[in-house]
Design a protein around this motif. Structure first.
Motif, short mmCIF file in Angstrom:
data_model
loop_
_atom_site.label_atom_id
_atom_site.label_comp_id
_atom_site.label_asym_id
_atom_site.label_seq_id
_atom_site.Cartn_x
_atom_site.Cartn_y
_atom_site.Cartn_z
N LEU A 69 57.91 -14.25 64.44
CA LEU A 69 56.52 -13.94 64.13
C LEU A 69 56.37 -13.12 62.87
CD1 LEU A 69 55.06 -13.06 67.64
CD2 LEU A 69 54.99 -15.20 66.41
N ALA A 100 49.88 -15.71 64.83
CA ALA A 100 50.68 -14.59 64.35
C ALA A 100 51.89 -15.06 63.54
CB ALA A 100 51.15 -13.74 65.55
N ALA A 144 46.26 -4.13 64.29
CA ALA A 144 46.41 -5.24 65.22
C ALA A 144 46.70 -4.74 66.62
CB ALA A 144 47.53 -6.17 64.74
N MET A 153 46.92 -11.88 61.33
CA MET A 153 47.67 -11.15 62.33
C MET A 153 46.74 -10.45 63.31
SD MET A 153 50.72 -10.42 63.43
CE MET A 153 51.88 -10.68 62.09
N GLY A 162 45.71 -13.00 65.79
CA GLY A 162 46.81 -13.29 66.70
C GLY A 162 46.95 -12.24 67.78
N PHE A 163 46.86 -10.97 67.40
CA PHE A 163 46.95 -9.89 68.38
C PHE A 163 45.75 -9.89 69.32
CE2 PHE A 163 50.51 -8.50 66.06
CZ PHE A 163 51.14 -7.48 66.77
#
Length: 479
Positions: A54, A113, A67, A126, A129-130
């Motif tokens: 990642l 991510a 994040a 990112m 993604g988090f």
């Protein structure tokens, strides 16, 4: 305080008459499915947090700190939404759709991510993604809910095995070529989902679902435990603010193996939590809070892994609190009929809400010293919540004619003679010393109604009507 889990461990009854070997085989297969299902999701979380898949060469522009905060907020909010829906009687087919949705969101989080980590998408991806990982991680509650209705012992065994299996699986994924590793990581939440369904089919478990409304169910929740876990994770969140990202940078190419430290920390915490649950639950808090205080007081300069060591010390303490609270909540789930999903979602909300606030506080406070003071204050308050204010709980102790030195022996003889359950014996041992029902409720972490139920059973089995008659009965017992 001794808390015996035997009453919860015998909760499940076989649906049909089975031979001993057949029952053992089904039980072991179901436990394996439960452990592997949770292990796949734990491996997914290790990939997301620690895998070079990642993060690649963690770019300076990567907003990892922000994040983490976004992930914590979305995790807590998703758990809060589940709290409001937990008491509704939802058909299993509809719940399968909800769990499948969480699996899809978790997989999407890995892809987004990974794109940001390798520079194929803007660094801001990112954050997305988090955020998706925070929402999708509610899939884990499906596995934990199933374990919770099967007793503390089975929950402890399966959760500990899941961390060991999950770490081994994570190491295997990390050794794969990037493209294959990404495909496997994307598939892990769906494997968790499939194993959860297989476990449900292989062993029909009587799910505890409350018939009460949300307000009545919330009234039965042991809120001291929920508050304690929020305060403990405030401390953990403030400690990890400099631990996770710094640890990834310090470990560089070996940071995949660094996931073994949190995995081992969680296994140790589960084992300790189960031991203290069986022996003396309060001692677990006396161990966990000093560990977290120690992590806050250790200077970052002496840590060769840029904060990762102190982060893991704090993790052991926080995980010890989390799993002990989970085990104690199982008592309310099974004996008081509170929804398992409600208890777990509340615990998750407290955990991630506290962690997020701790990290925000660590970023906002002007110096390391003030962060340390905030952490220590949160731990002191958590301990006071568990113990209760010494001035607010004046115990009206009745005069007893029993010799304190042989009281435990007399209670044990009475329990055997009148066939009291382990928990009833535990309640009797406290009640016979003259303590109040409120003290029993606080000491054993059970509700007022549960205390009354146990006392009524004790009176019925011993043929007594009040505490004085019980004391006379105990006084007359001899070996």
């Amino acid at each position: 305080m001794r808390i015996d889990a035997s009453a919860t461990d015998n909760f499940q009854e076989p649906v049909a008459e089975l031979g001993k070997s057949a029952l053992s085989s089904a039980f072991n297969r179901s436990m394996l499915l439960d452990s592997l299902g949770l292990a796949c999701y734990i491996a997914w979380s290790f990939v997301f947090w620690n895998g070079s898949l990642l993060f690649g060469d963690l770019r300076p522009s990567m907003p990892v700190d922000n994040a983490q905060i976004i992930q914590g907020v979305l995790t807590a909010l998703t758990a809060l939404l589940l709290v409001f829906s937990a008491c509704k009687s939802v058909p299993f087919r509809r719940r399968k759709v909800i769990l499948a949705t969480f699996a899809i969101v978790s997989s999407a989080a890995v892809v987004v991510a990974a794109l940001a980590g390798f520079g194929k998408a803007p660094a801001e991806f990112m954050l997305l993604g988090f955020a998706l990982s925070g929402i999708g991680s509610a899939l884990r509650l499906g596995c934990e809910e199933r374990l919770s209705v099967q007793g503390v012992r089975r929950t402890a065994i399966c959760a500990g095995a899941a961390y060991l299996f999950g770490f081994v699986l994570f190491i295997g994924v990390s050794l794969l070529p990037a493209a294959i590793a990404l495909a496997v990581a994307v598939a892990l939440p769906f494997v968790t989902y499939a194993l959860l369904l297989a476990a449900v089919r292989s062993e029909q478990v009587c799910e505890v679902r409350s018939s009460r409304g949300l307000k009545a169910s919330l009234a039965g929740v042991p809120w001291k435990l929920v508050v304690a876990i929020a305060l403990a994770y405030f401390s953990y969140g403030a400690t990890r603010a400099t631990g996770v990202a710094g640890g990834l940078v310090a470990a560089e190419t070996i940071h995949s193996a660094m996931a073994g430290i949190p995995a081992l920390a969680s296994v140790v915490a589960i084992a300790l939590a189960y031991y203290f649950y069986r022996k003396n639950a309060l001692l677990a808090f006396y161990l966990a809070f000093p560990l977290m205080a120690l992590a806050a007081l250790l200077p970052a300069g002496i840590d060769p892994f840029a904060g990762n060591t102190t982060f893991c010390v704090a993790l052991v303490g926080a995980e010890l609190v989390k799993y002990l609270v989970w085990f104690l909540l199982i008592d309310s789930i099974i004996k008081d009929g509170i929804s398992a999903l409600l208890c777990l979602a509340l615990m998750r909300f407290a955990q991630w809400g506290g962690s997020c606030l701790g990290q925000v506080a660590a970023d906002a406070l002007p110096s390391t010293e003030t962060v340390t003071i905030a952490i220590l204050l949160s731990l002191v308050v958590a301990l006071l919540v568990i113990m209760g204010s010494p001035m607010s709980d004046k115990l009206s102790v009745a005069s007893v004619s029993l010799d304190a030195l042989d009281l435990d022996e007399r209670v044990g003889l009475a329990a055997g003679r009148y066939k009291l359950s382990p928990r009833e014996q535990e309640v009797l041992a406290i009640w016979a010393t003259g303590h109040t029902g409120a003290y029993i409720e606080k000491t054993l972490f059970i509700s007022k109604n549960t205390v009354k139920t146990h006392l009524n059973h004790i009176y019925a089995k011993t043929g007594t009507a009040n505490r004085e008659q019980l004391l006379e009965l105990l006084d007359a017992i001899d070996g």
